[in-house]
Design an enzyme around this catalytic site. Structure first.
Site, short mmCIF file in Angstrom:
data_model
loop_
_atom_site.label_atom_id
_atom_site.label_comp_id
_atom_site.label_asym_id
_atom_site.label_seq_id
_atom_site.Cartn_x
_atom_site.Cartn_y
_atom_site.Cartn_z
N ASP A 139 2.05 2.07 0.62
CA ASP A 139 1.95 0.74 1.20
C ASP A 139 1.21 0.86 2.52
OD1 ASP A 139 3.85 1.57 3.22
OD2 ASP A 139 5.32 1.40 1.62
N LYS B 265 1.28 0.56 -6.48
CA LYS B 265 2.38 0.65 -5.52
C LYS B 265 3.69 0.21 -6.15
CE LYS B 265 5.14 -0.85 -2.15
NZ LYS B 265 6.17 -1.90 -2.22
#
Length: 215
Positions: free
Chosen positions: A136, A118
DNA sequence: AACTCGGGGCA
DNA sequence: TGCCCAGAGTT
């Protein structure tokens, strides 16, 4: 118009100025801010980094800080022990392995301590404008509700999203989904009546049908 | 796959 | 006062 095209256009109209909420001026600062943003709001991260980057704007100035000093600087953000340790180690690896330059590819970024897929994706897209799809909790949740991905891991969701949308849409779509997730498609009590993409949403269909059945 | 780290913001 | 927040590492 396909479902994905419709979702993209509707969200774009709904959130015309969606963008990265983290404050930064260099790739290095974005990397640090993104590492700090785990399980924290971008507002609280910005509040800490505003002063931090004033005194310590780049890698060389960060290298002068001990792990304890970093810990002290970011104490107002949660999970600060892990984050301080990772940032401390990340800075040293950046210096000796990458000559102090933030890598511009997924593999090298993810080798850095505290940098997962991420965070690496955010740096690639935001700082270098290299196509990547950060996943996310917002993207994970919304992609499932919209029926864009049924995968159970963030890595697979990222792959699914990249397959379903053209590359040039990934960057903005990422921000659109996050903005949507905070404003409307919240984890708890999503505001479906206010949602601009509810007509193409699996979750809304399910809730809507269930509420009709309950009449 | 589950567990751990975690203080601040906001209702 | 309780709940939640732009995740990653370890087991």
């Amino acid at each position: 118009m396909t479902k994905t095209e419709k979702i993209y256009e509707l969200l774009k109209d709904t959130y015309p100025d969606a963008k990265c909420g983290l404050d930064y001026t260099t790739p290095f600062q974005l990397l640090v801010s993104t590492m700090l943003s785990a399980q924290a709001t971008d507002k609280s991260v910005n509040k800490v980094t505003e002063e931090l980057y004033m005194q310590y704007p780049d890698l060389d100035s960060f290298l002068k800080l001990s792990q304890d000093e970093i810990e002290e600087k970011i104490r107002k953000i949660g999970l600060y022990k892990n984050k301080a340790k990772n940032i401390y180690l990340m800075c040293r690896e950046l210096k000796c392995k990458y000559n102090g330059v933030v890598p511009q590819n997924m593999e090298d970024l993810m080798k850095l301590p505290g940098v997962g897929r991420k965070t690496a994706s955010v740096v690639l897209v935001e700082a270098f404008h290299i196509p990547a799809f950060p996943v996310d909790t917002h993207v994970f949740r919304i992609s499932r509700r919209l029926g864009l991905s049924k995968s159970t891991t963030a890595d697979k969701v990222s792959d699914d999203m990249m397959k379903k949308f053209p590359k040039y849409k990934w960057h903005l779509l990422h921000h659109l989904l996050i903005t949507h997730g905070r404003a409307t498609c919240t984890a708890k009590k999503p505001k479906c009546p206010d949602c601009s993409v509810r007509d193409v949403c699996d979750y809304y269909k399910k809730v809507h049908i269930n509420s009709l059945n309950n009449l």
